[in-house]
Design an enzyme around this catalytic site. Structure first.
Site, PDB file in Angstrom:
ATOM      1  N   GLU A  16       8.174  13.836  -9.775  1.00 29.08           N
ATOM      2  CA  GLU A  16       8.801  14.994  -9.474  1.00 29.08           C
ATOM      3  C   GLU A  16       8.959  16.133 -10.660  1.00 29.08           C
ATOM      4  O   GLU A  16       9.076  15.689 -11.799  1.00 29.08           O
ATOM      5  CB  GLU A  16      10.230  14.897  -8.939  1.00 29.08           C
ATOM      6  CG  GLU A  16      10.428  14.214  -7.560  1.00 29.08           C
ATOM      7  CD  GLU A  16      10.189  12.476  -7.849  1.00 29.08           C
ATOM      8  OE1 GLU A  16      10.422  12.223  -8.933  1.00 29.08           O
ATOM      9  OE2 GLU A  16       9.490  12.039  -6.986  1.00 29.08           O
TER      10      GLU A  16
ATOM     11  N   THR B 153       0.907  -1.237  -0.045  1.00 26.68           N
ATOM     12  CA  THR B 153       0.187   0.021   0.076  1.00 26.68           C
ATOM     13  C   THR B 153       0.950   1.232   0.012  1.00 26.68           C
ATOM     14  O   THR B 153       1.814   1.376   0.685  1.00 26.68           O
ATOM     15  CB  THR B 153      -0.879   0.098   1.298  1.00 26.68           C
ATOM     16  OG1 THR B 153      -1.809  -0.866   1.170  1.00 26.68           O
ATOM     17  CG2 THR B 153      -1.849   1.295   1.130  1.00 26.68           C
TER      18      THR B 153
HETATM   19  I1  8IG Z   1       9.341   3.191 -11.048  1.00 29.84           I
HETATM   20  O1  8IG Z   1      11.111   9.041 -11.031  1.00 29.84           O
HETATM   21  C1  8IG Z   1       9.785   5.011 -10.241  1.00 29.84           C
HETATM   22  N1  8IG Z   1       8.953   5.454  -9.173  1.00 29.84           N
HETATM   23  N2  8IG Z   1       9.241   9.656  -7.144  1.00 29.84           N
HETATM   24  N3  8IG Z   1      10.311   9.091  -8.851  1.00 29.84           N
HETATM   25  C2  8IG Z   1       9.254   8.838  -8.061  1.00 29.84           C
HETATM   26  N4  8IG Z   1       9.131   7.559  -7.901  1.00 29.84           N
HETATM   27  C3  8IG Z   1       9.193   6.839  -9.076  1.00 29.84           C
HETATM   28  C4  8IG Z   1      10.040   7.249 -10.153  1.00 29.84           C
HETATM   29  C5  8IG Z   1      10.447   8.395 -10.311  1.00 29.84           C
HETATM   30  N5  8IG Z   1      10.108   5.904 -10.937  1.00 29.84           N
END
Ligand code: 8IG
Length: 269
Positions: A190, A90
């Site tokens: 992001e 989760t």
């Molecule tokens: I797969 O680039 C994955 N999960 N925050 N940023 C964030 N979570 C992720 C990313 C990413 N790639």
């Protein structure tokens, strides 16, 4: 009155009792949470003793993200240890609250686990950390503003990610990198400015999981091994955005290495 309805630890104890009863065991030794990109890596690791949908255990709900599986698999490692594999988790961004996010960790602890391996798929902050690169988590920065702890619970996080277990992982795979994992709340990825911020803060990886689970695991006395799989460069890190197919292919290519790592690690934890 403290009941499983109001107390997350009582609910975890209930889930642990259901788990051990269902599989006819007295306790488990280890737990492993599989993040994005890790399901193939776990296939064939250990001898499977049983499996049940997570939502059949008290306090667990169906994961909302398609492809984030929601089963609990019980396996016996080569050295006879019993490990609970959570094939999904989760996420905080689902809005079900922090207690739901860490329920698996607390259930594993209540069922007797002494160590937990937390894996995830994440963004990388170094241009030369190609998709498919596994990275040991050395430390984290929790940018969610949330915590699974309540009250004056002053948990020491100086060595949240066990140096002993990291050394063991390095023995198994000496080429493993180490990095600092920065958890954003998500679910949006992001901005490039946020990725630059994460790097300035000392981060190497950006993701949407793991840090809250690690905090709960440390509170429960579990040793934590965190392993990230870089699946994409963080926003703005690569001049040319990767094709989705490239990301998938890189993950697939990494599977044999991850599988070997998990198999040997679970035998030695
Ligand atoms: I797969 O680039 C994955 N999960 N925050 N940023 C964030 N979570 C992720 C990313 C990413 N790639």
């Amino acid at each position: 009155m403290v009941t499983a309805q109001t107390d997350p630890r009582a609910l975890a104890a209930e889930a642990a009792a259901t788990l051990t009863h269902r599989f006819g065991i007295s306790s488990i030794d280890l737990a492993l949470v599989l993040g994005s990109g890790w399901s193939g890596a776990s296939a064939g690791v250990g001898e499977q003793l049983g499996e049940c949908p997570l939502e059949e255990l008290p306090g667990f709900a169906k994961p909302v993200v398609a492809g984030h599986g929601g089963a609990l698999k019980l396996i016996r490692t080569g050295t006879g240890k019993v490990a609970a594999l959570f094939t999904g988790r989760t996420h905080f961004y689902e809005g079900r609250g922090v207690a739901a996010v860490v329920h698996g960790v607390r259930t594993a602890a209540a069922a007797g686990a002494s160590a937990i391996v937390l894996t995830n798929g994440c963004g990388g902050l170094h241009a030369d950390w190609a998709p498919g690169t596994p990275v040991l988590i050395r430390d984290h920065i929790n940018l969610t503003g949330a915590t699974p702890l309540e009250g004056a619970t002053f948990i020491d996080l100086t060595e949240a990610y066990s140096a002993r277990l990291r050394a063991l992982a390095h023995e198994v795979d000496p080429t493993l990198l180490e990095g600092v994992y920065v958890q954003f709340r998500g679910p949006q990825y992001e901005t490039p400015a946020e990725v630059r911020m994460a790097k300035v803060l000392g981060g190497d990886l950006v993701g949407m999981s793991t840090t809250l689970e690690t905090i709960a695991a440390r509170e429960a006395g579990l040793e934590v091994l965190g392993i990230s799989l870089v699946t994409n460069p963080g926003a703005g890190i690569s001049p040319t955005p990767l094709e989705h197919a490239e990301v998938i292919a890189a993950g697939k290519a990494a599977e044999p290495r991850l599988r070997a790592l998990l198999a040997v690690l679970l035998d030695r934890l």
